[in-house]
Design an enzyme around this catalytic site. Structure first.
Site, PDB file in Angstrom:
ATOM      1  N   ARG A 193       1.469 -11.006  -5.948  1.00 24.12           N
ATOM      2  CA  ARG A 193       1.274  -9.558  -5.911  1.00 24.12           C
ATOM      3  C   ARG A 193       1.942  -8.885  -7.120  1.00 24.12           C
ATOM      4  O   ARG A 193       1.366  -8.015  -7.756  1.00 24.12           O
ATOM      5  CB  ARG A 193       1.871  -8.997  -4.609  1.00 24.12           C
ATOM      6  CG  ARG A 193       1.137  -7.799  -4.105  1.00 24.12           C
ATOM      7  CD  ARG A 193       1.491  -7.475  -2.665  1.00 24.12           C
ATOM      8  NE  ARG A 193       0.397  -6.700  -2.064  1.00 24.12           N
ATOM      9  CZ  ARG A 193       0.446  -6.205  -0.841  1.00 24.12           C
ATOM     10  NH1 ARG A 193       1.468  -6.417  -0.062  1.00 24.12           N
ATOM     11  NH2 ARG A 193      -0.572  -5.505  -0.378  1.00 24.12           N
TER      12      ARG A 193
ATOM     13  N   CYS B 224      -1.573   1.834  10.464  1.00 23.65           N
ATOM     14  CA  CYS B 224      -0.619   2.754  11.096  1.00 23.65           C
ATOM     15  C   CYS B 224      -0.957   3.187  12.519  1.00 23.65           C
ATOM     16  O   CYS B 224      -0.099   3.144  13.392  1.00 23.65           O
ATOM     17  CB  CYS B 224      -0.475   4.003  10.238  1.00 23.65           C
ATOM     18  SG  CYS B 224       0.514   3.708   8.779  1.00 23.65           S
TER      19      CYS B 224
ATOM     20  N   LEU C 277       0.869   9.586   3.330  1.00 22.51           N
ATOM     21  CA  LEU C 277      -0.358   9.413   2.548  1.00 22.51           C
ATOM     22  C   LEU C 277      -1.389   8.634   3.351  1.00 22.51           C
ATOM     23  O   LEU C 277      -1.035   7.766   4.153  1.00 22.51           O
ATOM     24  CB  LEU C 277      -0.064   8.703   1.223  1.00 22.51           C
ATOM     25  CG  LEU C 277       0.409   7.254   1.225  1.00 22.51           C
ATOM     26  CD1 LEU C 277      -0.729   6.260   1.380  1.00 22.51           C
ATOM     27  CD2 LEU C 277       1.158   6.969  -0.065  1.00 22.51           C
TER      28      LEU C 277
ATOM     29  N   GLU D 196      -4.660   6.104   3.034  1.00 18.70           N
ATOM     30  CA  GLU D 196      -5.260   5.222   2.044  1.00 18.70           C
ATOM     31  C   GLU D 196      -6.626   5.767   1.645  1.00 18.70           C
ATOM     32  O   GLU D 196      -7.322   6.390   2.441  1.00 18.70           O
ATOM     33  CB  GLU D 196      -5.357   3.803   2.612  1.00 18.70           C
ATOM     34  CG  GLU D 196      -3.973   3.194   2.713  1.00 18.70           C
ATOM     35  CD  GLU D 196      -3.958   1.841   3.399  1.00 18.70           C
ATOM     36  OE1 GLU D 196      -4.948   1.099   3.308  1.00 18.70           O
ATOM     37  OE2 GLU D 196      -2.943   1.543   4.047  1.00 18.70           O
TER      38      GLU D 196
ATOM     39  N   LEU E 293       5.658   9.002  13.878  1.00 20.52           N
ATOM     40  CA  LEU E 293       4.886   8.409  14.974  1.00 20.52           C
ATOM     41  C   LEU E 293       4.004   9.469  15.629  1.00 20.52           C
ATOM     42  O   LEU E 293       2.846   9.229  15.964  1.00 20.52           O
ATOM     43  CB  LEU E 293       5.813   7.798  16.038  1.00 20.52           C
ATOM     44  CG  LEU E 293       6.740   6.661  15.611  1.00 20.52           C
ATOM     45  CD1 LEU E 293       7.413   6.045  16.832  1.00 20.52           C
ATOM     46  CD2 LEU E 293       5.986   5.585  14.856  1.00 20.52           C
TER      47      LEU E 293
ATOM     48  N   SER F 190       9.020   2.664   5.215  1.00 24.32           N
ATOM     49  CA  SER F 190       8.017   1.990   6.047  1.00 24.32           C
ATOM     50  C   SER F 190       7.845   2.794   7.327  1.00 24.32           C
ATOM     51  O   SER F 190       8.719   3.575   7.690  1.00 24.32           O
ATOM     52  CB  SER F 190       8.496   0.599   6.429  1.00 24.32           C
ATOM     53  OG  SER F 190       9.157  -0.023   5.371  1.00 24.32           O
TER      54      SER F 190
ATOM     55  N   TYR G  67       0.816  -1.215   0.000  1.00 26.24           N
ATOM     56  CA  TYR G  67       0.000   0.000   0.000  1.00 26.24           C
ATOM     57  C   TYR G  67       0.849   1.264   0.000  1.00 26.24           C
ATOM     58  O   TYR G  67       0.406   2.308  -0.458  1.00 26.24           O
ATOM     59  CB  TYR G  67      -0.950  -0.005   1.204  1.00 26.24           C
ATOM     60  CG  TYR G  67      -2.106  -0.949   1.001  1.00 26.24           C
ATOM     61  CD1 TYR G  67      -3.261  -0.523   0.356  1.00 26.24           C
ATOM     62  CD2 TYR G  67      -2.029  -2.280   1.400  1.00 26.24           C
ATOM     63  CE1 TYR G  67      -4.314  -1.386   0.124  1.00 26.24           C
ATOM     64  CE2 TYR G  67      -3.077  -3.157   1.185  1.00 26.24           C
ATOM     65  CZ  TYR G  67      -4.218  -2.704   0.544  1.00 26.24           C
ATOM     66  OH  TYR G  67      -5.251  -3.557   0.305  1.00 26.24           O
TER      67      TYR G  67
END
Ligand code: UDX
Ligand code: ADP
Length: 463
Positions: free
Chosen positions: A39, A276, A163, A165, A221, A131, A12
């Site tokens: 994938r 996240c 970003l 989703e 974070l 990541s 993603y």
């Protein structure tokens, strides 16, 4: 100047981000690699509508760049060898074992990547962590690269992804900011500049921030913790609203107009999900605890505790309203994804609500416009609450909302898909058992219109 980019991880984050970089920078060859052959072959499907990630606008970007300067491949070593810049976009789930279980990020995939890069590289490279990672991961990557490498120079940058989703392409086209963290050394600054130059192809310079590595990692974070905190804050108030007769939507509107507070992320819901928020807060909590900062850890942990409570409370309310038993009753779920416009279901509230209702022996019929049946069963089996057979028996996946709702006692709205608002609700009502209940976990349906038809309607945070 960077001519060749490799991105490890076609998920993603990696998929959409690289598609946009390739589209905006036709002079750079971008190769996205993944171990998952299925994938990669889906990314290469002739029909761009079959790419493995549903994201509005993504297929157009892929259609333009794929085969020109955007490539998807399983040949990881080759792509690493050819690249001047390597993005690491592999998954970093919460650890499910050992020290830090349920809290710390599992860095095994990152470490494997770092070792692979160290083994394969013959020329200098800039390695970019993309990541979501706990603070100080860049240091771990650096250690591995410096100690097992073959005399090659590596520069490590942190370039967190912001970003969301469902709006990934818009967010990538016009980001609020791009954050790049790197070493303060001359080489570090050169590496930062190389990445700035890539984004500068379409992002205004004043939106590209550069910081040291730790600030960049911690900012990621922190941003997610602040956003999730807003959702938990409004959700905490939703319970009070239900008791007192205030309406949480009205409260959200009233406080959101205070420009110091702002109107975004104040939608009360059945609880936040996604890959996240929970993971990043747990990371923050784990890091704080590891420095002995227990008050800081407890403060942020409360955001998760509130979110778990909100999901559980939604399921409990369904059971209580259906006369304290859902045993043998059919409950239709509209939506399974963690938010609209994505087929991602990670940490979706729907999973936990379903789990609670299945434990009460309900039968669930799910309809989601983009989520496939296998994924729904996988999500429930992953919890290991009951046997796969029992999950299979308890959950049917319907091909339309109308089918899901047929002969149901109640409907639970778990995802805010726009199409739910356009349904023929009279028709749905006619085919349900009476009294017909709607539990709107997203506050998207028209309460008055549904009540006029005859539904018993309950939203979040109002009576
Ligand atoms: C988030 C961050 O927004 C993004 O910047 C980061 O890069 C990744 O994590 P994402 O998880 O994709 O993005 O979606 P987001 O829009 O933040 O929503 C997260 C969850 O919160 C969803 O389940 C959503 O439904 C819920 N939510 C959001 C609410 O319940 N109420 C709101 O007001 C906003
Ligand atoms: P995200 O939301 O962070 O993008 P995903 O799970 O969607 O997470 O994507 C991560 C991808 O990374 C997966 O497709 C997984 O197969 C891939 N991956 C993990 N480890 C490696 C590795 N060592 N080499 C190549 N690909 C990897």
């Amino acid at each position: 100047m960077i001519k060749n980019i490799c991105c490890i991880g076609a998920g993603y984050v990696g998929g959409p981000t690289m598609a946009v970089i390739a589209q905006k920078c036709p002079h750079i060859k971008v190769t996205v690699v993944d171990l998952n052959e299925k994938r990669i072959s889906a990314w290469n499907d002739k029909d761009v509508n079959n790419i493995p990630i549903y994201e509005p606008g993504l297929s157009n970007v892929v259609a333009e760049a794929r085969g020109r300067n955007l490539f998807f491949s399983t040949e990881v070593d080759k792509a690493i060898d050819e690249a001047d810049m390597i993005f690491i976009s592999v998954n970093t789930p919460t650890k499910t074992y050992g020290v830090g279980k349920g809290m710390a990020a599992d860095l095994k995939y990152i470490e494997l990547c770092a070792r692979q890069i160290a083994r394969v590289s013959k020329t200098d490279k800039i390695v970019v962590e993309k990541s979501t990672l706990p603070v100080r991961t860049a240091q771990a990557i650096k250690d591995i690269l410096e100690h097992t490498g073959n005399g090659v120079n590596f520069q490590i940058l942190s370039n967190p992804e912001f970003l969301a989703e469902g709006t990934a392409i818009e967010d990538l086209f016009a980001p609020d900011r791009v954050l790049i963290g790197g070493d303060v050394t001359l080489e570090g600054q050169k590496a930062i500049q190389a990445l700035v130059d890539i984004y500068a192809n379409w992002v205004p310079k004043d939106r590209i921030l550069t910081t040291n590595v730790w600030s960049s990692e911690l900012s990621k974070l922190t941003a997610n913790a602040f956003l999730a905190q807003r959702v938990s804050s409004i959700n905490a108030l939703s319970e009070l609203c239900e008791k007192t007769g205030a309406d949480v939507n009205e409260v959200a509107r009233a406080i959101g107009m205070d420009s110091r507070i702002g109107s975004k992320f104040l939608k009360s819901s059945v609880g936040f999900g996604g890959s996240c928020f929970q993971k990043d807060i747990l990371n923050l909590v784990y890091i704080a605890k590891s420095y002995g900062l227990n008050e800081v850890a407890d403060y942020w942990e409360q955001v998760i505790i509130m979110n778990d409570h909100q999901k559980r409370r939604f399921a409990k309310n369904i059971i209580k309203t259906l006369y304290n038993t859902v045993s043998g009753k059919k409950i239709a779920f509209l939506g399974w994804a963690f938010k609209k416009d994505t087929n991602d279901t990670r940490e979706s509230a729907a999973i936990y609500v379903a789990d609670d209702l299945l434990s009460e022996q309900a039968t669930i019929a799910v309809f989601d416009p983009k989520v496939e049946e296998d994924q729904i069963q996988f999500d429930l089996n992953y919890l290991e609450t009951r046997s796969e057979e029992a999950n299979n028996k308890g959950v049917q996946v319907a091909s339309s909302a109308y089918d899901a709702c047929k002969n149901a006692h109640a409907i639970a709205v778990l995802t805010e898909w726009d199409e739910f608002k356009t349904y023929d609700w009279q028709k749905i009502y006619d085919n349900m058992l009476k009294p017909a209940f709607v539990f709107d976990g997203r506050n998207i349906l028209d309460k008055q219109a549904l009540e006029k038809i005859g539904f018993v309607y309950q939203g979040i945070g109002s009576r």
